[in-house]
Design an enzyme around this catalytic site. Structure first.
Site, PDB file in Angstrom:
ATOM      1  N   TRP A 106     -45.454  17.389  32.786  1.00 54.36           N
ATOM      2  CA  TRP A 106     -46.050  16.476  31.505  1.00 54.36           C
ATOM      3  C   TRP A 106     -45.880  14.966  31.101  1.00 54.36           C
ATOM      4  O   TRP A 106     -46.932  14.578  30.691  1.00 54.36           O
ATOM      5  CB  TRP A 106     -45.164  17.258  30.168  1.00 54.36           C
ATOM      6  CG  TRP A 106     -45.359  18.739  30.158  1.00 54.36           C
ATOM      7  CD1 TRP A 106     -44.217  19.752  30.135  1.00 54.36           C
ATOM      8  CD2 TRP A 106     -46.392  19.671  29.884  1.00 54.36           C
ATOM      9  NE1 TRP A 106     -44.623  20.373  30.490  1.00 54.36           N
ATOM     10  CE2 TRP A 106     -46.056  21.035  30.353  1.00 54.36           C
ATOM     11  CE3 TRP A 106     -47.485  19.297  30.272  1.00 54.36           C
ATOM     12  CZ2 TRP A 106     -46.873  21.885  29.690  1.00 54.36           C
ATOM     13  CZ3 TRP A 106     -48.440  20.350  29.768  1.00 54.36           C
ATOM     14  CH2 TRP A 106     -48.553  21.502  29.566  1.00 54.36           C
ATOM     15  N   ASP A 176     -42.601  12.008  24.505  1.00 52.28           N
ATOM     16  CA  ASP A 176     -42.713  13.024  24.366  1.00 52.28           C
ATOM     17  C   ASP A 176     -41.786  13.966  24.017  1.00 52.28           C
ATOM     18  O   ASP A 176     -40.593  14.218  24.724  1.00 52.28           O
ATOM     19  CB  ASP A 176     -43.533  13.466  24.733  1.00 52.28           C
ATOM     20  CG  ASP A 176     -44.627  14.709  24.910  1.00 52.28           C
ATOM     21  OD1 ASP A 176     -43.667  15.672  23.994  1.00 52.28           O
ATOM     22  OD2 ASP A 176     -44.711  15.474  26.310  1.00 52.28           O
ATOM     23  N   LYS A 200     -42.584  25.248  19.420  1.00 50.47           N
ATOM     24  CA  LYS A 200     -41.576  24.869  20.511  1.00 50.47           C
ATOM     25  C   LYS A 200     -40.105  25.347  19.496  1.00 50.47           C
ATOM     26  O   LYS A 200     -39.158  25.882  19.481  1.00 50.47           O
ATOM     27  CB  LYS A 200     -40.859  24.105  21.462  1.00 50.47           C
ATOM     28  CG  LYS A 200     -41.105  24.663  22.847  1.00 50.47           C
ATOM     29  CD  LYS A 200     -42.383  23.323  23.783  1.00 50.47           C
ATOM     30  CE  LYS A 200     -42.605  23.862  25.087  1.00 50.47           C
ATOM     31  NZ  LYS A 200     -44.297  23.306  24.861  1.00 50.47           N
TER      32      LYS A 200
END
Length: 364
Positions: A106, A176, A200
């Site tokens: 990511w 992030d 999540k």
């Protein structure tokens, strides 16, 4: 509402487990929200009823996460992936450099998007080590005049997590936090901006939370399309266009659930206990199970490991599926096994997995 329902051992990496109490509350209110005769999904986002949901969710997140007064909380869409673009579009100006720390897939994607929009460089990378660890602070190479330093706080695919965060001084630090937000206490004041997809730890997919320092926000470029400007959403309290209303309602209910657990500190303690159940089995297995991440960089959210050999691993995953475990396969790009133990994953699920792992090893 207390209904006995059969629940899978949900270890999905995302979208992932939600608290049962929250799902049952949503089920109760799905058709008729607080006597309105309609669902939250059917209401105008300008209505008084929805405004209370929206405002309360922001206030609750600020309180739970100890977000200082000089920060805005925004509810956006497009996931972290859109943030990969919005961040440099707003803050990486001509003549500036943004530094990205590479700790997994990511962070690679975030860097790739920044390169499209301006001058982005790699401040540190653990790619050569197959992303088994988080770099040491003294390995970070950035400059005092950088637009910002970007990190990915937890790496779902490789199972690594920053145990502590660097102090970048006057250089804005951006994170992030999609996969570990609200899983442990964080000193928000260290960051110019934090962003996270909700799917999540915060709620269902569709909502992206942005926590941004007002002083940082003031430096954003004015030469940005309206919908992609953080200032637009801050000025309009995240109501510039129709927000993901049901997702925000669910996020608010998840935050109430975190409060009921005793807050972020209590959730963090439980997360450590849950992860320890599984890591202890890996460490005591004499190599039957091998963890991917090195100690000190291990994630409390995504536990990645391999089984002794490829055929046994296939058998392990097949038997685990039969036993009711969902989402144990590693990411398609790396293979192996992965147990995602986010906030809403019950202790009992992690205990059941630990027992299953011990039994499987004993049989083989």
């Amino acid at each position: 509402m207390t209904t006995t329902v059969k629940r899978a051992y949900n270890l999905n990496a995302g979208p992932s487990a939600l608290p049962l109490e929250v799902l049952q509350k949503a089920q109760e209110e799905l058709v008729d929200f607080k006597g309105a005769g309609m669902s939250v999904m059917e209401m105008s986002h300008r209505s008084k009823e929805y405004d209370e949901v929206h405002t309360e969710a922001i206030a609750r997140l600020k309180k739970l996460y100890n977000i200082p007064e000089n920060y805005e909380v925004l509810f956006l869409q497009g996931g972290a992936s859109l943030q990969f673009t919005m961040l440099p579009m707003n803050f990486l100006k001509e003549g500036q450099t943004a530094s990205y720390v590479q700790t997994g897939s990511w962070s690679e994607k975030a860097f790739k998007e920044a390169k499209v929009l301006g001058n982005a460089v790699i401040a540190a990378s653990t790619k050569e080590n197959n992303y088994k660890n988080i770099p040491a602070f003294d390995e970070l190479n950035y400059n005092a005049d950088d637009a910002y330093v970007h990190i990915t706080s937890n790496n779902t695919i490789f199972g690594t997590e920053w145990a502590e965060f660097p102090d970048t001084g006057d250089v804005p630090l951006v994170a992030d936090m999609s996969s570990d937000i609200l899983s442990k206490p964080v000193d928000i004041s260290k960051f110019a901006m934090i962003y996270a997809g909700a799917q999540k730890n915060l709620g269902p997919s569709g909502v992206t939370v942005v926590i941004i320092r007002k002083e940082f926000l003031e430096t954003a470029s004015e030469n940005v399309p309206t919908i992609l400007s953080y200032k637009t959403h801050a000025d309009k309290n995240s109501l510039y266009n129709t927000p993901p209303t049901f997702g925000i309602y669910m996020l608010g209910e998840v935050l109430k659930w975190v409060e009921a657990q005793g807050g972020v500190e209590a959730v963090a303690k439980r997360n450590e206990e849950k992860a320890a159940l599984i890591y202890d089995v890996i460490d005591a297995s004499n190599g039957f199970y091998t963890g991917h991440a090195v100690e000190g960089s291990r994630s409390l959210m995504n536990i990645t490991f391999r089984v002794a050999d490829e055929e046994l691993e296939k058998q392990f995953l097949a038997e685990a599926k039969e036993a009711g475990f969902v989402g144990l396969n590693g990411h398609r790009s790396v293979g192996g096994c992965r147990a995602s133990t986010y906030n809403a994953v019950p202790y009992e699920t992690c205990q059941a997995l630990a027992n299953f792992m011990k039994d499987f090893q004993a049989k083989h």
